[in-house]
Motif scaffolding. Structure first.
Motif, PDB file in Angstrom:
ATOM      1  N   ASP A 151       0.864  -1.177   0.000  1.00 39.49           N
ATOM      2  CA  ASP A 151       0.000   0.000   0.000  1.00 39.49           C
ATOM      3  C   ASP A 151       0.900   1.227   0.000  1.00 39.49           C
ATOM      4  N   SER A 152       0.312   2.394  -0.164  1.00 44.71           N
ATOM      5  CA  SER A 152       1.094   3.612  -0.384  1.00 44.71           C
ATOM      6  C   SER A 152       1.877   4.073   0.840  1.00 44.71           C
ATOM      7  N   ARG A 153       1.591   3.519   2.016  1.00 40.88           N
ATOM      8  CA  ARG A 153       2.293   3.942   3.230  1.00 40.88           C
ATOM      9  C   ARG A 153       3.455   3.018   3.587  1.00 40.88           C
ATOM     10  N   GLU A 154       3.558   1.876   2.928  1.00 41.75           N
ATOM     11  CA  GLU A 154       4.597   0.904   3.258  1.00 41.75           C
ATOM     12  C   GLU A 154       5.962   1.368   2.747  1.00 41.75           C
ATOM     13  N   MET A 213       2.990   1.927  -5.203  1.00 39.47           N
ATOM     14  CA  MET A 213       1.595   2.221  -4.912  1.00 39.47           C
ATOM     15  C   MET A 213       1.354   3.693  -4.597  1.00 39.47           C
ATOM     16  N   THR A 214       2.392   4.497  -4.673  1.00 42.33           N
ATOM     17  CA  THR A 214       2.196   5.935  -4.496  1.00 42.33           C
ATOM     18  C   THR A 214       1.486   6.491  -5.726  1.00 42.33           C
ATOM     19  N   ALA A 247      11.679   0.300   0.526  1.00 35.09           N
ATOM     20  CA  ALA A 247      12.486   1.520   0.370  1.00 35.09           C
ATOM     21  C   ALA A 247      13.719   1.437   1.256  1.00 35.09           C
ATOM     22  N   LEU A 248      13.535   0.949   2.489  1.00 36.65           N
ATOM     23  CA  LEU A 248      14.676   0.786   3.397  1.00 36.65           C
ATOM     24  C   LEU A 248      15.634  -0.267   2.868  1.00 36.65           C
ATOM     25  N   VAL A 303      19.275   2.412   8.941  1.00 36.89           N
ATOM     26  CA  VAL A 303      18.810   2.509  10.317  1.00 36.89           C
ATOM     27  C   VAL A 303      17.353   2.944  10.323  1.00 36.89           C
ATOM     28  N   ASP A 304      16.532   2.248  11.100  1.00 30.31           N
ATOM     29  CA  ASP A 304      15.104   2.522  11.280  1.00 30.31           C
ATOM     30  C   ASP A 304      14.440   2.975   9.988  1.00 30.31           C
ATOM     31  N   LYS A 305      13.912   4.204   9.917  1.00 29.44           N
ATOM     32  CA  LYS A 305      13.178   4.675   8.746  1.00 29.44           C
ATOM     33  C   LYS A 305      14.119   5.396   7.783  1.00 29.44           C
ATOM     34  N   VAL A 306      13.774   5.330   6.504  1.00 33.65           N
ATOM     35  CA  VAL A 306      14.553   6.061   5.504  1.00 33.65           C
ATOM     36  C   VAL A 306      14.304   7.553   5.685  1.00 33.65           C
ATOM     37  N   ARG A 307      15.368   8.323   5.834  1.00 32.91           N
ATOM     38  CA  ARG A 307      15.227   9.769   6.022  1.00 32.91           C
ATOM     39  C   ARG A 307      15.092  10.466   4.670  1.00 32.91           C
TER      40      ARG A 307
END
Length: 206
Positions: free
Chosen positions: A133-136, A178-179, A140-141, A152-156
């Motif tokens: 879905d578009s929020r996943e 999905m964006t 990307a990481l 590390v954690d979320k992609v900045r």
């Protein structure tokens, strides 16, 4: 750097603001609060996140040496920032659409973990990663890790599922399938990149 719009009021963040010395970065906290309300954080091409200091409440030498010591972002002491008028949500989204529409897709049959995946050049490239879905942002990481951009954690630096960066001289757009950008611009014959397994500990910044 991240900014806070007073329109939304301190009452939104003040009750749950992280206490001192808990090891939780205020900017991560702000991003989570904003995203929970359908908002987003805008980043210039060179975000403050990418050149944090060596010492501070949430920084230590080992982290700095592992991620930032080798990053020479600018050798000129005085530089005039450009394109600041395009950092608003509507104008930045329009800019991304314009760039993605012109960008050349990378070879999506190749593995981005291969060190020769993208060669030196001056091209405008786009890579589409798999989303349920578009929020996943899991893939990307994974892609950012393979390219030694971040692990590390979320992609900045992401905006609405898109990471705009520069890689080996090329301008690279990493776009979720999905964006709204992926749905509009991803060619029908391309399968978005999906990395089943990738190396967690990458030598980032080397």
């Amino acid at each position: 750097s991240s900014g806070f719009n007073a329109e939304y009021g301190l009452e939104v963040v003040e009750p749950s603001w992280p206490k001192c010395c808990q090891g939780y970065s205020w900017e991560l906290f702000m991003r989570d609060v904003l995203k929970g309300r359908g908002l987003d954080t805008l980043y210039p091409d060179v975000s403050r996140t990418y050149h944090i200091g060596k010492t501070g409440a949430n920084v230590f030498n080992q982290f700095f040496n592992g991620y930032f010591r080798e990053h020479v972002l600018a050798k000129e002491p005085h530089y005039q920032l450009q394109g600041l008028d395009k950092l608003g949500p509507k104008s930045y989204s329009e800019l991304l659409s314009e760039l993605i529409s012109r960008a050349k897709p990378v070879d999506h049959t190749e593995n981005p973990c291969d060190q020769h995946f993208i060669t030196e050049g001056e091209d405008l490239l786009v890579l589409y990663y798999y989303q349920r879905d578009s929020r996943e942002s899991k893939q990307a990481l994974a892609v950012a890790g393979c390219l030694n951009l971040w692990n590390v954690d979320k992609v900045r630096g992401m905006f609405n599922g898109v990471l705009r960066t520069h890689f080996r001289g090329n301008q690279l757009l990493i776009v979720g399938s999905m964006t709204k950008y992926g749905k509009q611009f991803m060619p029908k014959n391309i399968q978005p990149i999906r990395i089943a397994k990738y190396k967690d500990e990458l030598d980032v910044g080397q």
